[in-house]
Write a protein that holds these residues in place. Structure first.
Motif, PDB file in Angstrom:
ATOM      1  N   HIS A   1      43.360  40.659  25.349  1.00  0.00           N
ATOM      2  CA  HIS A   1      43.999  42.055  25.247  1.00  0.00           C
ATOM      3  C   HIS A   1      43.125  42.952  24.416  1.00  0.00           C
ATOM      4  CE1 HIS A   1      47.539  39.579  26.519  1.00  0.00           C
ATOM      5  NE2 HIS A   1      47.949  40.698  27.264  1.00  0.00           N
ATOM      6  N   ILE A   2      41.929  42.371  24.204  1.00  0.00           N
ATOM      7  CA  ILE A   2      40.780  43.701  23.472  1.00  0.00           C
ATOM      8  C   ILE A   2      40.529  44.670  24.607  1.00  0.00           C
ATOM      9  CG2 ILE A   2      38.508  43.948  22.949  1.00  0.00           C
ATOM     10  CD1 ILE A   2      38.487  41.099  21.902  1.00  0.00           C
ATOM     11  N   GLU A   3      40.607  45.909  24.099  1.00  0.00           N
ATOM     12  CA  GLU A   3      40.639  47.259  24.908  1.00  0.00           C
ATOM     13  C   GLU A   3      39.084  47.434  25.037  1.00  0.00           C
ATOM     14  OE1 GLU A   3      42.904  48.863  26.716  1.00  0.00           O
ATOM     15  OE2 GLU A   3      44.486  47.752  25.827  1.00  0.00           O
ATOM     16  N   LEU A   4      38.756  47.561  26.270  1.00  0.00           N
ATOM     17  CA  LEU A   4      37.465  47.836  26.552  1.00  0.00           C
ATOM     18  C   LEU A   4      37.181  49.173  27.314  1.00  0.00           C
ATOM     19  CD1 LEU A   4      35.786  44.213  27.577  1.00  0.00           C
ATOM     20  CD2 LEU A   4      35.444  45.448  25.465  1.00  0.00           C
ATOM     21  N   GLY A   5      37.249  50.148  26.855  1.00  0.00           N
ATOM     22  CA  GLY A   5      37.232  51.503  27.641  1.00  0.00           C
ATOM     23  C   GLY A   5      38.772  51.703  27.961  1.00  0.00           C
ATOM     24  N   PRO A   6      38.694  51.936  29.473  1.00  0.00           N
ATOM     25  CA  PRO A   6      40.204  52.408  29.687  1.00  0.00           C
ATOM     26  C   PRO A   6      41.196  51.444  30.141  1.00  0.00           C
ATOM     27  CG  PRO A   6      38.547  52.498  31.634  1.00  0.00           C
ATOM     28  CD  PRO A   6      37.927  52.083  30.410  1.00  0.00           C
ATOM     29  N   MET A   7      40.611  50.082  30.177  1.00  0.00           N
ATOM     30  CA  MET A   7      41.336  48.708  30.303  1.00  0.00           C
ATOM     31  C   MET A   7      41.312  47.536  29.392  1.00  0.00           C
ATOM     32  SD  MET A   7      41.301  48.651  34.447  1.00  0.00           S
ATOM     33  CE  MET A   7      39.667  48.240  34.628  1.00  0.00           C
ATOM     34  N   SER A   8      42.226  46.495  29.292  1.00  0.00           N
ATOM     35  CA  SER A   8      41.870  45.575  28.431  1.00  0.00           C
ATOM     36  C   SER A   8      40.980  44.668  29.270  1.00  0.00           C
ATOM     37  CB  SER A   8      43.219  44.971  28.267  1.00  0.00           C
ATOM     38  OG  SER A   8      43.750  44.325  29.413  1.00  0.00           O
ATOM     39  N   LEU A   9      40.368  43.466  28.323  1.00  0.00           N
ATOM     40  CA  LEU A   9      39.648  42.612  28.965  1.00  0.00           C
ATOM     41  C   LEU A   9      39.985  41.819  30.099  1.00  0.00           C
ATOM     42  CD1 LEU A   9      36.860  40.639  29.007  1.00  0.00           C
ATOM     43  CD2 LEU A   9      38.120  39.405  27.226  1.00  0.00           C
ATOM     44  N   LEU A  10      41.538  41.357  30.148  1.00  0.00           N
ATOM     45  CA  LEU A  10      42.056  40.989  31.254  1.00  0.00           C
ATOM     46  C   LEU A  10      42.254  41.809  32.508  1.00  0.00           C
ATOM     47  CD1 LEU A  10      43.818  38.172  32.052  1.00  0.00           C
ATOM     48  CD2 LEU A  10      45.919  39.573  31.167  1.00  0.00           C
ATOM     49  N   HIS A  11      42.329  43.093  32.146  1.00  0.00           N
ATOM     50  CA  HIS A  11      42.505  44.182  33.378  1.00  0.00           C
ATOM     51  C   HIS A  11      41.169  43.870  33.899  1.00  0.00           C
ATOM     52  CE1 HIS A  11      46.453  45.384  32.061  1.00  0.00           C
ATOM     53  NE2 HIS A  11      46.666  45.447  33.330  1.00  0.00           N
ATOM     54  N   TRP A  12      40.028  44.224  33.359  1.00  0.00           N
ATOM     55  CA  TRP A  12      38.730  44.134  33.733  1.00  0.00           C
ATOM     56  C   TRP A  12      38.370  42.967  34.589  1.00  0.00           C
ATOM     57  CZ3 TRP A  12      36.067  48.151  34.687  1.00  0.00           C
ATOM     58  CH2 TRP A  12      36.114  49.266  33.937  1.00  0.00           C
ATOM     59  N   ILE A  13      38.963  41.806  34.077  1.00  0.00           N
ATOM     60  CA  ILE A  13      38.655  40.625  34.910  1.00  0.00           C
ATOM     61  C   ILE A  13      39.438  40.492  36.100  1.00  0.00           C
ATOM     62  CG2 ILE A  13      39.300  38.023  34.857  1.00  0.00           C
ATOM     63  CD1 ILE A  13      38.549  37.946  31.764  1.00  0.00           C
ATOM     64  N   ASN A  14      40.917  40.823  35.949  1.00  0.00           N
ATOM     65  CA  ASN A  14      41.762  40.952  37.232  1.00  0.00           C
ATOM     66  C   ASN A  14      41.428  42.020  38.352  1.00  0.00           C
ATOM     67  OD1 ASN A  14      42.774  38.697  35.998  1.00  0.00           O
ATOM     68  ND2 ASN A  14      44.815  39.511  35.361  1.00  0.00           N
ATOM     69  N   ASP A  15      41.025  42.919  37.941  1.00  0.00           N
ATOM     70  CA  ASP A  15      40.758  44.223  38.530  1.00  0.00           C
ATOM     71  C   ASP A  15      39.319  44.399  39.022  1.00  0.00           C
ATOM     72  OD1 ASP A  15      43.541  44.683  38.293  1.00  0.00           O
ATOM     73  OD2 ASP A  15      43.324  46.715  37.566  1.00  0.00           O
ATOM     74  N   GLY A  16      38.327  44.073  38.140  1.00  0.00           N
ATOM     75  CA  GLY A  16      36.978  44.388  38.370  1.00  0.00           C
ATOM     76  C   GLY A  16      36.248  43.074  38.860  1.00  0.00           C
ATOM     77  N   LEU A  17      36.387  41.935  38.154  1.00  0.00           N
ATOM     78  CA  LEU A  17      35.628  40.779  38.636  1.00  0.00           C
ATOM     79  C   LEU A  17      36.326  40.206  39.888  1.00  0.00           C
ATOM     80  CD1 LEU A  17      34.776  38.613  35.480  1.00  0.00           C
ATOM     81  CD2 LEU A  17      33.270  40.060  36.949  1.00  0.00           C
ATOM     82  N   MET A  18      37.696  40.350  39.943  1.00  0.00           N
ATOM     83  CA  MET A  18      38.098  39.922  41.418  1.00  0.00           C
ATOM     84  C   MET A  18      37.828  40.601  42.212  1.00  0.00           C
ATOM     85  SD  MET A  18      39.731  36.924  40.855  1.00  0.00           S
ATOM     86  CE  MET A  18      40.993  36.648  42.033  1.00  0.00           C
ATOM     87  N   ALA A  19      37.429  41.923  42.276  1.00  0.00           N
ATOM     88  CA  ALA A  19      37.179  42.736  43.525  1.00  0.00           C
ATOM     89  C   ALA A  19      35.651  42.087  44.156  1.00  0.00           C
ATOM     90  CB  ALA A  19      36.781  44.218  42.995  1.00  0.00           C
ATOM     91  N   VAL A  20      34.912  41.592  43.432  1.00  0.00           N
ATOM     92  CA  VAL A  20      33.781  40.688  43.647  1.00  0.00           C
ATOM     93  C   VAL A  20      34.177  39.345  44.419  1.00  0.00           C
ATOM     94  CG1 VAL A  20      31.410  39.541  43.046  1.00  0.00           C
ATOM     95  CG2 VAL A  20      32.418  41.639  41.736  1.00  0.00           C
ATOM     96  N   PHE A  21      35.181  38.759  43.876  1.00  0.00           N
ATOM     97  CA  PHE A  21      35.889  37.636  44.529  1.00  0.00           C
ATOM     98  C   PHE A  21      36.300  38.039  46.016  1.00  0.00           C
ATOM     99  CE2 PHE A  21      39.933  35.563  45.605  1.00  0.00           C
ATOM    100  CZ  PHE A  21      39.446  34.170  45.832  1.00  0.00           C
ATOM    101  N   PHE A  22      36.866  39.160  46.197  1.00  0.00           N
ATOM    102  CA  PHE A  22      37.522  39.534  47.427  1.00  0.00           C
ATOM    103  C   PHE A  22      36.405  39.840  48.404  1.00  0.00           C
ATOM    104  CE2 PHE A  22      41.678  39.448  45.338  1.00  0.00           C
ATOM    105  CZ  PHE A  22      42.445  38.929  46.384  1.00  0.00           C
ATOM    106  N   LEU A  23      35.469  40.539  47.547  1.00  0.00           N
ATOM    107  CA  LEU A  23      34.137  40.845  48.532  1.00  0.00           C
ATOM    108  C   LEU A  23      33.607  39.554  49.305  1.00  0.00           C
ATOM    109  CD1 LEU A  23      32.007  42.790  49.637  1.00  0.00           C
ATOM    110  CD2 LEU A  23      30.626  42.278  47.214  1.00  0.00           C
ATOM    111  N   LEU A  24      33.459  38.559  48.427  1.00  0.00           N
ATOM    112  CA  LEU A  24      33.244  37.306  49.049  1.00  0.00           C
ATOM    113  C   LEU A  24      34.229  36.822  50.237  1.00  0.00           C
ATOM    114  CD1 LEU A  24      31.195  34.756  49.207  1.00  0.00           C
ATOM    115  CD2 LEU A  24      32.684  33.789  47.417  1.00  0.00           C
ATOM    116  N   VAL A  25      35.528  36.844  49.842  1.00  0.00           N
ATOM    117  CA  VAL A  25      36.407  36.512  50.894  1.00  0.00           C
ATOM    118  C   VAL A  25      36.432  37.121  52.020  1.00  0.00           C
ATOM    119  CG1 VAL A  25      38.961  36.627  51.166  1.00  0.00           C
ATOM    120  CG2 VAL A  25      38.227  35.587  49.034  1.00  0.00           C
ATOM    121  N   GLY A  26      36.266  38.559  51.928  1.00  0.00           N
ATOM    122  CA  GLY A  26      36.249  39.422  53.155  1.00  0.00           C
ATOM    123  C   GLY A  26      34.991  39.078  53.864  1.00  0.00           C
TER     124      GLY A  26
END
Length: 390
Positions: free
Chosen positions: A55-80
């Motif tokens: 829950h450390i804040e990194l800019g506009p989102m927490s680390l958990l949100h960056w993982i779930n919203d940012g990194l997982m977008a790359v995961f979904f790019l591969l899925v697509g």
């Protein structure tokens, strides 16, 4: 004598599939370790530091949100990319090949959802989580299969992959249709314009990757601002990437989609998915009571994954075989089909992702959902291994 074009085409196609299966299977084993590490951290003296870190804040989102919203977008790019390749130039390129995994995946989503709703019929606050037990974690399931070595025929590994790909497609549709609330029309219009530019690049058959990736990054920002989950930008970008039909030459594998897929497969398997698993699998069960373990939300998800998945998939496959609509997968027995159906109950990554969307990150319902996901996925893995080992 020159061999017919179909032979090298199949050789290249199966080379691609084997590479992806190998990376996903090995990545699934890394994911198992990451999930175990998360559970250890959440239930040890490191618990406070573990949850604080997420829950450390990194800019506009927490680390958990960056993982779930940012990194997982790359995961979904591969899925697509995987979905598009399989449907255009892979194992599901024709309708006859889509029947078995398509019907199995559909039944494997419908039955767990009904099981979940059956447990939570009188609890309307839980109904939003109906899609949680419908998911299959392809990396985790293939990782378990890899532990079994040659006890599992190659046809089952390909069938599991095909079912999971269609399952992921269904999950993407559910996320877009069900888990989207207030929408910012201006941001949505910007996202639509970027989608148009991606479609134009595809139409012009642009082979350079950087325009797609640059527009994909802008699309992620626009979709995130619109209120629709930002990971869908990864899928849209993947669908815009051109792909050539394999004709037997190495150049045919150099289309943008294949290049992206090959580059991302190890990164996603060995970094992104394990990071996501470590960040989301940690559940503190030190004060878990019997009442909490028997909560309808927990039971609905766990039973949906363990029982609903195998009933839906095994029942659909055997019905299609008995009705002579499809043939039994090569070298596979009825028992092995049952084992595959059990392994499809490993929902882990996608189930955790949907749980966060359904109930909100950090909520009590999400924590209960995590418990159900871990219990159902672990039981499916262990029983599936026991069935396939014999």
């Amino acid at each position: 004598m020159r061999p017919p074009p179909s032979r090298p085409r199949l050789r290249i196609r199966f080379t691609v599939i084997r590479e992806l299966l190998a990376s996903q299977a090995s990545g699934g084993q890394v994911l198992m370790f990451a999930a175990a590490a998360a559970m250890f951290a959440a239930n040890s003296v490191l618990s406070e530091q573990y949850f604080h870190l997420l829950h450390i804040e990194l800019g506009p989102m927490s680390l958990l949100h960056w993982i779930n919203d940012g990194l997982m977008a790359v995961f979904f790019l591969l899925v697509g990319c995987e979905i598009k390749r399989e449907f255009l130039d892979g194992e599901m390129a024709t309708w006859p090949r889509r029947i078995l995994p398509g019907v199995a995946a559909a039944a494997g989503m419908a039955v767990p959802a009904l099981v979940f709703l059956g447990f939570n019929l009188d609890l309307p606050g839980n109904h939003h989580g109906w899609a949680i037990p419908t998911a299959t974690d392809i990396a985790f399931a293939l990782g378990v299969m890899a532990l079994l070595g040659n006890r599992v025929p190659a046809s089952l590994k390909l069938l599991l992959t095909a079912i999971a790909v269609i399952d992921d497609l269904g999950a993407i549709v559910v996320i877009a249709a069900v888990y989207t609330e207030g929408v910012d029309l201006a941001a949505l219009a910007a996202a639509a314009g970027l989608c148009g530019l991606l479609a134009l690049l595809n139409w012009k058959r642009v082979q350079a990757l950087w325009p797609y990736l640059l527009l994909g990054a802008a699309l992620w920002a626009a979709v995130h601002a619109s209120g629709i989950h930002a990971t869908l930008a990864g899928v849209i970008t993947a669908l815009a990437l051109p792909i050539k039909a394999s004709r037997g030459t190495p150049e045919d594998q150099e289309s943008p989609l294949i290049r992206v897929e090959h580059a991302l497969a190890p990164i996603v398997a060995f970094a992104i998915v394990p990071i996501f698993g470590f960040a989301n699998a940690g559940v503190d069960v030190r004060d878990l009571s019997l009442a909490a373990a028997l909560d309808p939300l927990v039971l609905g998800i766990a039973v949906g994954l363990l029982i609903g998945k195998q009933l839906g998939i095994f029942g659909a496959i055997m019905a299609l075989v008995k009705l002579n609509i499809v043939d039994m997968p090569a070298h596979a027995s009825t028992r092995q089909i049952w084992g595959l159906s059990l392994l499809c109950g490993i929902g882990f990554t996608m189930s955790l992702f949907i749980a966060a969307l359904a109930f909100g990150t950090g909520s009590a319902q999400e924590e209960a959902a995590k418990l159900g996901i871990i219990a159902g996925s672990l039981a499916s893995a262990l029983i599936g291994m026991a069935v396939l080992r014999r």
